[in-house]
Design an enzyme around this catalytic site. Structure first.
Site, PDB file in Angstrom:
ATOM      1  N   ASP A 332       0.866  -1.179  -0.073  1.00  0.00           N
ATOM      2  CA  ASP A 332       0.068   0.102  -0.174  1.00  0.00           C
ATOM      3  C   ASP A 332       0.908   1.150   0.028  1.00  0.00           C
ATOM      4  O   ASP A 332       1.967   1.528  -0.747  1.00  0.00           O
ATOM      5  CB  ASP A 332      -1.002  -0.092   1.464  1.00  0.00           C
ATOM      6  CG  ASP A 332      -2.159   0.522   1.115  1.00  0.00           C
ATOM      7  OD1 ASP A 332      -2.363   2.022   0.822  1.00  0.00           O
ATOM      8  OD2 ASP A 332      -3.319   0.005   0.843  1.00  0.00           O
ATOM      9  N   HIS A 365      -3.633   6.036   3.981  1.00  0.00           N
ATOM     10  CA  HIS A 365      -4.281   4.930   3.289  1.00  0.00           C
ATOM     11  C   HIS A 365      -3.717   3.581   3.868  1.00  0.00           C
ATOM     12  O   HIS A 365      -4.396   2.704   4.556  1.00  0.00           O
ATOM     13  CB  HIS A 365      -4.377   4.840   1.898  1.00  0.00           C
ATOM     14  CG  HIS A 365      -5.215   3.833   1.264  1.00  0.00           C
ATOM     15  ND1 HIS A 365      -4.996   2.566   1.064  1.00  0.00           N
ATOM     16  CD2 HIS A 365      -6.683   3.897   1.012  1.00  0.00           C
ATOM     17  CE1 HIS A 365      -5.890   1.879   0.203  1.00  0.00           C
ATOM     18  NE2 HIS A 365      -6.844   2.866   0.403  1.00  0.00           N
ATOM     19  N   SER A 540     -11.298  -0.855  -0.278  1.00  0.00           N
ATOM     20  CA  SER A 540     -10.070  -0.940   0.203  1.00  0.00           C
ATOM     21  C   SER A 540     -10.194  -1.120   1.695  1.00  0.00           C
ATOM     22  O   SER A 540      -9.080  -1.583   2.339  1.00  0.00           O
ATOM     23  CB  SER A 540      -9.527   0.567   0.235  1.00  0.00           C
ATOM     24  OG  SER A 540      -8.787   0.827  -1.031  1.00  0.00           O
TER      25      SER A 540
END
Length: 690
Positions: A332, A365, A540
């Site tokens: 990621d 994220h 996600s």
């Protein structure tokens, strides 16, 4: 002027004479000439076999009509005629002729579906417009986009949907020689059998626990970077203007060449493509994470709670296991290495963006994703004692390249050439994607899968088809649903063929429980670059929930070879019964990590005694065997696997007597009496396949 308006005297005299003549004929019993014959329209057009047609025009009183060469019953009316098409009329263009006249019209006939009988994977279509005897030529059935060739049985069309067809809405059309019927829709559902197993129950001691709109990614190539597949040494000795970075994946026979400008990359592509030993040259693809977040903050105050864990059965699973000894790689934007909820579970990682060993997160994220897997603090991950390996391949909102993602996948599994990872992961989570298939990424996924690693990936947030890598074979593709009161699928969630499971991606536009907090997903995050917490939504967020539950299942001794199937077979069915393209096998459940003691399974056997479905028995002795073909009668059998070798019912293990043959019904749940275990003599063991 008067002459121009009213005509000459001679013309006026002629007109008066005509009127007098008509009056005399009428007085003497004479008749006017009938209107001229005409055929102006045939309605409706197109028409269906057996339908009544209206032919507009003027026809002789006793006119007879022909459809092609055959006479058809006709009723002549004042405004035209009506005639009925025979039920046996074939689809196509047909002429309509008025006998004894030159009048001809045309009509197009399309096939008609009246009814569909669903028998397991077989469909029988009753209707008209196709031949009722002889050989079918040019006839096909479109079943939700799959073109099938039918057979003819008693004038009806029969097709087999084939293996691997998912359940749910089925849209059918018949095509005869290029003429297509209207759509006939029906719901195809699987059958479910559920019950309990009687035997020694597990005794588990509780373990201590520490207390908007999503933008889709369009097709985007990196026009300054080339991916070259080539034989060894094929690129040696070739000077390419503008190359400022070169990376290779020798095991995949791939090299990445980055150029300063797109013009230099295009020129190099033209030079490299014809070289001996070069198989193909493509542009690299842009990969992005796509989730919506609120402003991060340093505490969880005002962010609500993690409502989604209870809905997936995590609190009970945590009493049995918390993921000890398992390793999950998060590929990621990196992970916040100093986050108090994560740092105890972090292992050394790697940053493929900056090419160093410090895979720190600057975007949030990856930190949010990691927290849903193994946070242990103010918020909790699905596997709060599992270890995390951070792999940075995305540069925040800039995204990253498919080649870099491929590097990260191989490194996470300990398979990157000349670049060892001392802590290979058993599970890899990929909350990222691209609509473009990448050769490098596809082959990297296949290679780690061959090594036994489970790859879990988000389906994407475009609301359309699955993104890559979720769309690759064998990847556990996770779509998103929202809650907490009513489970539904938000519009952002990508779905379609290949969807494996659903988990909670949240909906930041809703507040179902009216607690004043939007129904997003709470996890670890960044707050102005510092460790914090935040709410996000998207697939996600759904994918790491599945990855975390996979770690729990592994830590409860589910064999790695059966991990993917165990997660699928333990899911809570959503939508129509059976696997479908919207939710896959359903909502992921922590039942996958709560095996019965001893570890046991319920198998569905067909008439030949072959295993056509199986599910693990939960710790409370219950089971639910779903996704069964209702057309296939089954017998159920429960067996244990005490030594966890996937050979069930060996000597000294447990085995129930098989049930009587069960007839199933699509869309229905059959509740059965308990299956009772007895010691097995090992004479008929069953090997459980993937």
């Amino acid at each position: 002027m008067n002459t121009q308006r009213f005509g000459s005297k001679a013309q006026r005299a002629s007109g008066v004479l005509g009127l007098l003549t008509a009056a005399l004929l009428t007085a003497c019993g004479g008749k006017e000439e009938p209107p001229p014959l005409s055929l102006t329209a045939v309605l409706p057009n197109p028409a269906l076999p057996g339908e009544t047609l209206s032919v507009i025009g003027s026809f002789p009183k006793n006119a007879q009509f022909k459809l092609g060469a055959d006479r058809v019953p006709t009723t002549v009316t004042a405004g035209g005629a009506s005639l009925q098409l025979p039920q046996t009329t074939l689809a196509g263009d047909h002429s309509i002729q008025v006998e004894g006249t030159p009048l001809v019209g045309n009509t197009t006939v399309v096939p008609r579906i009246d009814a569909v009988v669903l028998d397991g994977g077989n469909l029988t279509l009753r209707g008209a417009g196709w031949p009722i005897g002889g050989t079918l030529t040019g006839v096909s059935v479109d079943a939700s986009g799959r073109i099938l060739t039918p057979s003819l049985v008693n004038g009806q069309l029969r097709v087999n949907l084939g293996a691997g067809t998912t359940y749910g809405a089925l849209h059918l059309r018949v095509n005869v020689g290029g003429y297509t019927s209207s759509t006939f829709s029906l719901l195809r559902e699987a059958a479910t059998v559920r019950g309990t197993v009687e035997g020694p129950a597990a005794q588990v001691e509780p373990a201590a626990l520490r207390s908007v709109t999503v933008q889709s990614v369009g097709n985007q190539d990196d026009l300054t970077t080339l991916i070259v597949r080539h034989e060894p040494a094929a690129l040696r000795g070739h000077f390419l203007l503008g190359v400022h970075r070169a990376d290779s994946l020798p095991s995949l026979h791939l090299t990445r060449l980055a150029f300063r400008t797109s013009a230099e990359a295009r020129q190099a592509k033209s030079l490299l493509t014809p070289l001996p030993g070069v198989e193909n040259v493509t542009f690299d693809h842009l990969v992005q994470s796509d989730a919506v977040s609120t402003q991060g903050q340093t505490t969880t105050s005002g962010l609500g709670k993690q409502w989604f864990w209870a809905l997936q059965g995590l609190p009970l699973a945590w009493q049995a296991t918390q993921g000890d000894g398992m390793t999950v790689a998060v590929i990621d934007t990196g992970i916040a290495l100093r986050h108090p909820d994560l740092q105890d579970n972090l292992l050394p990682g790697y940053d493929f963006v900056d090419e160093d060993s410090v895979a720190d997160d600057r975007a949030g994220h990856g930190t949010h994703v990691a927290g849903l897997i193994a946070a242990n603090g103010q918020v909790t991950g699905a596997a709060p004692k599992a270890k995390l390996v951070p792999v940075r391949v995305l540069d925040g909102d800039k995204g990253g390249s498919a080649f870099t993602v491929a590097q990260g996948i191989l490194w996470a599994a300990g398979l990157l050439d000349d670049h060892p990872n001392p802590h290979p992961a058993q599970v890899i989570n990929l909350s990222l994607g691209t609509p473009d298939d990448s050769e490098a990424m596809r082959e990297a996924v296949a290679r780690v899968q061959a090594a036994g690693v489970l790859v879990v990936a988000a389906t994407g947030n475009s609301g359309g088809a699955l993104h890559y890598p979720a769309a690759y074979p064998g990847v556990l593709a996770v779509t998103g649903v929202a809650g907490p009161k009513h489970t539904y699928q938000p519009g952002y969630a990508s779905k379609g063929p290949g969807t494996g499971l659903a988990a909670y991606g949240g909906d930041a536009a809703a507040d179902q429980d009216a607690d004043g907090v939007r129904d997003g997903i709470l996890s670890t995050d960044l707050a102005n670059g510092a460790p914090g917490y935040g709410m996000r939504m998207g697939t996600s967020m759904a994918s790491p929930q599945v990855a975390g539950i996979a770690a729990l299942a592994l830590s409860s001794d589910v064999p790695q070879e059966l991990l993917r199937s165990t997660l699928l077979n333990s899911a809570t069915d959503l939508g129509p019964l059976g696997e479908d393209d919207k939710f896959g096998r359903g909502l992921v459940s922590a039942r996958a990590a709560l095996p019965y003691s001893p570890r046991s399974y319920v198998l569905a056997l067909n008439d030949a005694g072959s295993v056509i479905g199986w599910t693990p028995v939960a710790s409370d002795g219950t089971y639910a065997l779903s996704n069964l073909d209702p057309a296939v009668p089954v017998r159920l059998l429960a067996l244990s696997d005490d030594n966890n070798n996937r050979v069930l019912g060996e000597a000294g293990e447990l085995r129930s007597s098989p049930t009587a043959t069960l007839s199933l019904k699509g869309g229905h749940v059959l509740d059965l009496p308990a299956l009772t275990f007895n010691p097995s003599d090992g004479s008929s063991p069953v090997t459980l396949e993937h």
